[in-house]
Every structure is written in C-alpha cells, then in structure tokens.
Design a protein around this motif. Structure first.
Motif, PDB file in Angstrom:
ATOM      1  N   SER A 232       0.800  -1.228   0.000  1.00 53.14           N
ATOM      2  CA  SER A 232       0.000   0.000   0.000  1.00 53.14           C
ATOM      3  C   SER A 232       0.830   1.274   0.000  1.00 53.14           C
ATOM      4  CB  SER A 232      -0.931   0.005   1.219  1.00 53.14           C
ATOM      5  OG  SER A 232      -0.173  -0.072   2.420  1.00 53.14           O
ATOM      6  N   ASN A 238       3.047   0.881  -4.418  1.00 49.22           N
ATOM      7  CA  ASN A 238       1.942   1.703  -4.928  1.00 49.22           C
ATOM      8  C   ASN A 238       0.712   0.868  -5.281  1.00 49.22           C
ATOM      9  OD1 ASN A 238       0.691   4.082  -5.624  1.00 49.22           O
ATOM     10  ND2 ASN A 238       1.546   4.155  -7.696  1.00 49.22           N
ATOM     11  N   ARG A 239       0.323  -0.021  -4.373  1.00 50.72           N
ATOM     12  CA  ARG A 239      -0.890  -0.827  -4.490  1.00 50.72           C
ATOM     13  C   ARG A 239      -0.892  -1.780  -5.678  1.00 50.72           C
ATOM     14  NH1 ARG A 239      -4.778   0.546  -0.946  1.00 50.72           N
ATOM     15  NH2 ARG A 239      -4.568   2.546   0.133  1.00 50.72           N
ATOM     16  N   ARG A 240       0.255  -2.016  -6.254  1.00 51.64           N
ATOM     17  CA  ARG A 240       0.327  -2.947  -7.383  1.00 51.64           C
ATOM     18  C   ARG A 240       0.585  -4.364  -6.865  1.00 51.64           C
ATOM     19  NH1 ARG A 240       4.669   0.381 -10.909  1.00 51.64           N
ATOM     20  NH2 ARG A 240       5.362   0.880  -8.774  1.00 51.64           N
ATOM     21  N   LEU A 324     -14.805   2.332  -8.404  1.00 58.19           N
ATOM     22  CA  LEU A 324     -14.131   1.087  -8.729  1.00 58.19           C
ATOM     23  C   LEU A 324     -15.112   0.030  -9.215  1.00 58.19           C
ATOM     24  CD1 LEU A 324     -11.541   0.733  -5.793  1.00 58.19           C
ATOM     25  CD2 LEU A 324     -11.128   1.517  -8.120  1.00 58.19           C
ATOM     26  N   GLU A 350      -6.791  -6.122 -10.976  1.00 63.83           N
ATOM     27  CA  GLU A 350      -6.124  -4.969 -10.364  1.00 63.83           C
ATOM     28  C   GLU A 350      -7.133  -4.073  -9.650  1.00 63.83           C
ATOM     29  OE1 GLU A 350      -3.076  -1.331 -11.607  1.00 63.83           O
ATOM     30  OE2 GLU A 350      -4.141  -2.456 -13.162  1.00 63.83           O
ATOM     31  N   ARG A 353      -8.066  -5.570  -6.329  1.00 69.52           N
ATOM     32  CA  ARG A 353      -7.031  -5.451  -5.298  1.00 69.52           C
ATOM     33  C   ARG A 353      -6.942  -4.037  -4.743  1.00 69.52           C
ATOM     34  NH1 ARG A 353      -4.830  -9.044  -9.069  1.00 69.52           N
ATOM     35  NH2 ARG A 353      -4.360 -11.093  -8.182  1.00 69.52           N
ATOM     36  N   LYS A 354      -7.487  -3.075  -5.449  1.00 67.04           N
ATOM     37  CA  LYS A 354      -7.465  -1.686  -4.960  1.00 67.04           C
ATOM     38  C   LYS A 354      -8.578  -1.411  -3.969  1.00 67.04           C
ATOM     39  CE  LYS A 354      -5.145   0.575  -8.844  1.00 67.04           C
ATOM     40  NZ  LYS A 354      -5.255   1.598  -9.916  1.00 67.04           N
TER      41      LYS A 354
END
Length: 356
Positions: A232, A238-240, A324, A350, A353-354
C-alpha cells in the motif's frame, strides 16, 4: 670465520637454471628473461653448491605454482553468478526443470503474522515478519544457487523495478540503522543465510543465496524472508500486486528451474485475505460461463483495447468504492460481449485489489 662456499644475497637471487625457468613458463605462460650474468656467476660457485641451490629454487617455484592453483580453486568455489544474469527473473513462466525444483511454505501461518490463501495461491503477511520457505531439488546436490526477486504481477508493470518507498528507505527509519547500504532498497530480505548477496542491475534487485545439500534427516533446504515495505506504500509498490520469483541456478548462472508465489505485504493479513477471496468469488460469477447468450447473436471479435491510466482523487470511501465497482462492471460486460476474458482479467483483478 667466513665460509668460502657461502654465496652473497645477489648470487642466491640469481641462481635459477634453465629447467626451473621452463617450469615457471609452462605454469604461468609467456617467456621469462634470462639474466646474461647468470652463467658467469654460476662458474664462480662450486658445482655441488649450485646443484643444491638449483634444487631448492626448483622446488620453491613448484610450491608457489601449487599455492596459486589452490588460490584459484578457492576463488572459483566462492564465485557467484554475475548480476546481469538475473534478467531472466522477469520471466513469468514457472517450470520445475530436470532437477524437479519445488518450493513450499513452512509452518507458522497463524493469522497474526501471515496467512496463505489456497483459493488465491497467495500469501498475506505483515511487514517485518518472517516467511519460512522450503526448497527441494533432485538429486539434492550442492553447488547451486537460489535467486529471489520480487516483481510486479501485472504485465504492464513487469519491467518496473520493485523497491522500498521513500519513507521506509529513509535514514531516520530505525530499521535501517547499521544496515548494509546495498540492502536499503530491497523490499525482500533473507534472514537465515548470512552468505546471501544483494544484487542490483538496471535498478532491478535480487538476492542470491548459495544452496547446500539438506541436513541429514531433512528433505528440504529452509530459507526465510522478511519484507520491509508494504504493497500500500504510495511511492514504492503503490498498491500494485506483487509476486516472488525463485530461480534455481547453477555455478554459471544458468536457470535450472523457476517457481513463483503471490505475496501481499499488509497490516492485517486475515482481513485482506477475506476481502480478496470474496472479491475473487464476485469476479468468478461474472465470467462468460455464467452468462447465456442467444445462439443467433455473434460476439464482437475486437474492440478498443487501448489502456488508459486514470489518476483521480475521490472524496469519500463509498464514492471511491462506487467508482471502482462501475469500472469493474464496465470491463466485465465488455469481456462478456467480446469473449476477450483473458485480456480483461488482469485489469479487473487490479481493480479488485485496490478495494480496501
């Protein structure tokens, strides 16, 4: 009283016959210059003394050559594959190879420190907590190396280097006190093998660990890791989504096997595991297999596949989740209409997961 047969230092240093020169030339290569004065000095010395000195010098030369050979062999035993060889770590293909290279998790996943999701084949772990791993290869010979690299899972970020965020790399961070500067950037650290080497090439980071045969009564080689940054963190991962890639390499850096493991470094493994498993179930329900299409309707074979990156600041958690969800539903619908599920799946995952 001075012995008439004792030679001066200069005479002793010059005593070396042709045979000794040839021995040295054969071992070291090249041609050694022979001093012009050597014959004149030898004539002034008793024959028996010359023979004795020549023999001593001959054995001394051979002993030096032997020491050099042993030194080179020791250097070769400590040789590590060059950093440029780990560019293959960016590959996403897992294979066991001829040595049946395998990895598995150790014991201790209680939820407090880390948890493994069988559904997602993914580990959720807290920062600075130990993840025990076990590695096997057959036959269990020595002289091999384990290279460990954290990479971004999604293809569009695959070539980006994975490193710690600015805050966690700061010199004021207590974790970094007395840490080797070569290890500061690394998210992943090996905690039970002091011989591990931290390497960097083109900003990509990896850890090279020499492997030995398992101890008597054991079938695997234990290697444990810690993670010093979170997924995070905005300026780092960077949240990847990320994964660990393990490669088994030989003395020259040839990849003999490759395994991988999805990893998320977070504050609450139990909570994040439950969320991602729930979102994964939601995603599965939206697959084409659950959608009945009229037989007369022809699916589109193509659509706009250009990837647009949107960076927005959304006020309010509910609004953020709504954005989202809408983005996810749009791409899920597009995937159902066109049949291009494999293309849309990484981008849909992706988004999932965010979601916090």
């Amino acid at each position: 009283m001075t012995n008439a047969n004792v030679m001066s230092d200069s005479q002793e240093s010059a005593l070396m016959d042709e045979e000794t020169y040839k021995v040295i030339e054969q071992q070291f290569g090249g041609t050694l210059p022979v001093p012009e004065s050597i014959n004149e000095e030898l004539l002034a010395i008793p024959e028996e003394k010359v023979d004795t000195c020549n023999n001593n010098l001959h054995y001394a030369a051979l002993e030096s050559v032997g020491k050099l050979k042993r030194f080179k062999e020791e250097e070769e035993e400590e040789y590590y594959p060059a950093p440029e060889l780990f560019s293959t770590m960016l590959s996403d293909e897992a294979f066991t190879g001829q040595l049946n290279f395998q990895c598995s998790l150790g014991t201790g996943g209680t939820g407090q420190d880390w948890l493994y999701s069988e559904k997602l084949d993914k580990v959720f772990i807290k920062m600075e907590k130990v993840l025990p791993m076990r590695f096997t290869w057959e036959p269990p010979m020595s002289g091999l190396y384990l290279r460990t690299t954290m990479v971004f899972m999604l293809e569009q970020y695959r070539s980006d280097p994975v490193r710690r965020c600015h805050n966690h790399m700061a010199s004021t961070n207590p974790i970094n006190l007395n840490m080797d500067p070569q290890r500061i950037k690394h998210v992943v650290h090996c905690v039970n093998h002091a011989s591990s080497i931290y390497q960097e090439r083109n900003e990509h980071l990896s850890i090279l660990t020499p492997l030995c045969t398992p101890e008597a009564g054991s079938q695997y080689m234990p290697v444990s890791f810690k993670f010093l940054c979170k997924n995070s963190c905005p300026s780092g991962l960077n949240r990847r989504p990320t994964e660990l890639v393990f490669t088994l390499e030989d003395h020259g850096g040839t990849v003999l096997g490759r395994r991988k493991l999805l990893v998320r470094v977070c504050s609450c493994p139990k909570r994040d595991k439950a969320k991602e498993e729930e979102l994964s179930s939601m995603s599965s329900k939206r697959k084409l297999g659950n959608v009945v299409l009229p037989s007369s309707k022809k699916m589109l074979s193509s659509c706009d596949t250009h990837v647009y990156k949107v960076d927005l600041n959304i006020v309010g958690k509910e609004n953020y989740l709504t954005v989202l969800k809408i983005a996810f539903d749009i791409m899920a619908g597009q995937a159902a209409r066109t049949g291009q599920h494999e293309f849309y799946k990484p981008y849909m995952d992706e988004i999932l997961r965010k979601m916090p």
